[in-house]
Design a protein around this motif. Sequence first.
Motif, mmCIF file in Angstrom:
data_model
loop_
_atom_site.group_PDB
_atom_site.id
_atom_site.type_symbol
_atom_site.label_atom_id
_atom_site.label_comp_id
_atom_site.label_asym_id
_atom_site.label_seq_id
_atom_site.Cartn_x
_atom_site.Cartn_y
_atom_site.Cartn_z
ATOM 1 N N TYR A 99 0.721 -1.094 0.066
ATOM 2 C CA TYR A 99 0.103 0.061 0.043
ATOM 3 C C TYR A 99 0.787 1.349 0.006
ATOM 4 C CZ TYR A 99 -3.779 -3.188 1.480
ATOM 5 O OH TYR A 99 -4.638 -4.169 1.607
ATOM 6 N N ALA A 105 -5.154 10.216 -0.450
ATOM 7 C CA ALA A 105 -5.573 8.799 -0.586
ATOM 8 C C ALA A 105 -4.660 7.909 0.154
ATOM 9 C CB ALA A 105 -5.842 8.526 -1.881
ATOM 10 N N THR A 107 -3.588 4.019 -0.814
ATOM 11 C CA THR A 107 -3.807 3.111 -2.318
ATOM 12 C C THR A 107 -3.274 1.752 -2.123
ATOM 13 O OG1 THR A 107 -2.043 3.702 -3.342
ATOM 14 C CG2 THR A 107 -3.681 5.242 -3.678
ATOM 15 N N TYR A 108 -3.953 0.852 -2.742
ATOM 16 C CA TYR A 108 -3.467 -0.557 -2.790
ATOM 17 C C TYR A 108 -2.776 -0.699 -4.324
ATOM 18 C CZ TYR A 108 -3.721 -5.594 -2.987
ATOM 19 O OH TYR A 108 -3.338 -7.098 -3.028
ATOM 20 N N PRO A 125 -3.718 2.001 -9.581
ATOM 21 C CA PRO A 125 -3.951 1.430 -8.017
ATOM 22 C C PRO A 125 -5.513 1.559 -7.708
ATOM 23 C CG PRO A 125 -2.012 2.592 -8.108
ATOM 24 C CD PRO A 125 -2.685 2.957 -9.301
ATOM 25 N N ASP A 127 -7.974 3.232 -5.013
ATOM 26 C CA ASP A 127 -8.144 4.015 -3.951
ATOM 27 C C ASP A 127 -8.868 3.552 -3.101
ATOM 28 O OD1 ASP A 127 -6.484 5.688 -5.544
ATOM 29 O OD2 ASP A 127 -8.084 7.244 -5.798
ATOM 30 N N GLU A 128 -8.157 3.185 -1.811
ATOM 31 C CA GLU A 128 -8.919 2.560 -0.875
ATOM 32 C C GLU A 128 -9.863 3.615 0.056
ATOM 33 O OE1 GLU A 128 -9.466 -0.591 -0.167
ATOM 34 O OE2 GLU A 128 -7.987 -1.679 -1.206
ATOM 35 N N ARG A 130 -10.203 8.295 0.095
ATOM 36 C CA ARG A 130 -9.859 9.320 -0.202
ATOM 37 C C ARG A 130 -10.015 10.484 0.810
ATOM 38 N NH1 ARG A 130 -11.925 9.604 -6.781
ATOM 39 N NH2 ARG A 130 -10.600 7.882 -7.482
ATOM 40 N N ASP A 141 -13.938 4.919 -8.564
ATOM 41 C CA ASP A 141 -12.434 4.582 -8.708
ATOM 42 C C ASP A 141 -12.529 3.580 -9.870
ATOM 43 O OD1 ASP A 141 -10.015 5.309 -9.049
ATOM 44 O OD2 ASP A 141 -9.635 3.678 -7.280
ATOM 45 N N PHE A 143 -9.627 0.604 -11.803
ATOM 46 C CA PHE A 143 -8.323 0.305 -11.371
ATOM 47 C C PHE A 143 -7.908 -0.905 -12.635
ATOM 48 C CE2 PHE A 143 -11.096 -1.701 -8.546
ATOM 49 C CZ PHE A 143 -11.008 -3.151 -8.630
#
Length: 333
Positions: A99, A105, A107-108, A125, A127-128, A130, A141, A143
């Motif tokens: 991560y 944000a 992100t993973y 990636p 965005d887990e 924001r 989002d 990905f």
Amino acid sequence: MGMLRPLVLMLTFLIATQRFLWAQPALASGSITFVPGDQFNVSTCGSMPSGQAGPGQTWDFSGLTCTSTSLEEWSSPSGGQGFSSATVSWNAYGHTDYYEALPNAFTYLGYFDGITLSSLEYADPVDEIRYPFGMGSSYSDTFSGMRHFPDGMAQPDSELVTGTMLVEADAYGDLVLPWGTVTNVLRLHKVRNTTDQNGITTLEQYLFCQPGEHEPWLTLNSWSYSWNTNAYQNAQYRPQTNNSIEDKNGQCVFKLYPNPANDRLMIRCDVKAPEVCIVELIDIAGRKLLTARPLNLTVGSTMQIDVSAIAQGTYRLRIIASEEQWLVPFIKQ
């Protein structure tokens, strides 16, 4: 005088409304953003209804019963698998997720599995979360990335993985868990659709988050798949580890009390052999506020931390021994 009274009433209403808005929890940069050294006990249970949406809710999950509890640990990234921008990683059974914490944000980036040698690297990636994020906030989002399978079999060695995610803060209120009540909780509703060569996997989640806490207090998960009728659901919540600090084997090492604390915080050594420990007091941004002198703790001994001078809020104690360290939150009232 006839115009003054309505004006005063209107100002009073506006001030009361503004205070009501201020009381709503909001996740700022650093909330739900894990950092190296974070440790959380997480209990996994059966599925539960998600509860009502909207403001001022009380969600009662006091009846949760779980048979398995695991220790979740976050550490500094290592291994050189191509995740150069990663700031923190999570490892379990040889599988490592990567991560990156950004100002706006969390992100993973993907994963590397040290057992199968498979990996997933997101060029775009996930965005887990924001920031900032409060009641009514939402975003969508997309990905995409490549998953690799270097297994030497007759199957393709890689596949494209794409997806979409919708995230909304749909409620806030108080969360009742088996050990007590957590106030000032914001609920996030996430729906993630991931497409690969098998089809579409849908993960729907409800995350009950408290500002300043890196880990949600409760997460409700539901998985479904486009290629079959199987579905899987569970609930994961954090036991009251604030008052019980455990080692990697789940054995209680220290007890912390009272929590929340007013002026004094007590730490009792339970089962460890005599060992010199350093205790640090840090805020949620990771700033060190106090370091206690090294103490030689024996089984049953107690140490006292003076917290009378710090402001109300959520803090963390870092207890450092020769081979282990523990990071545990507490609340100053």
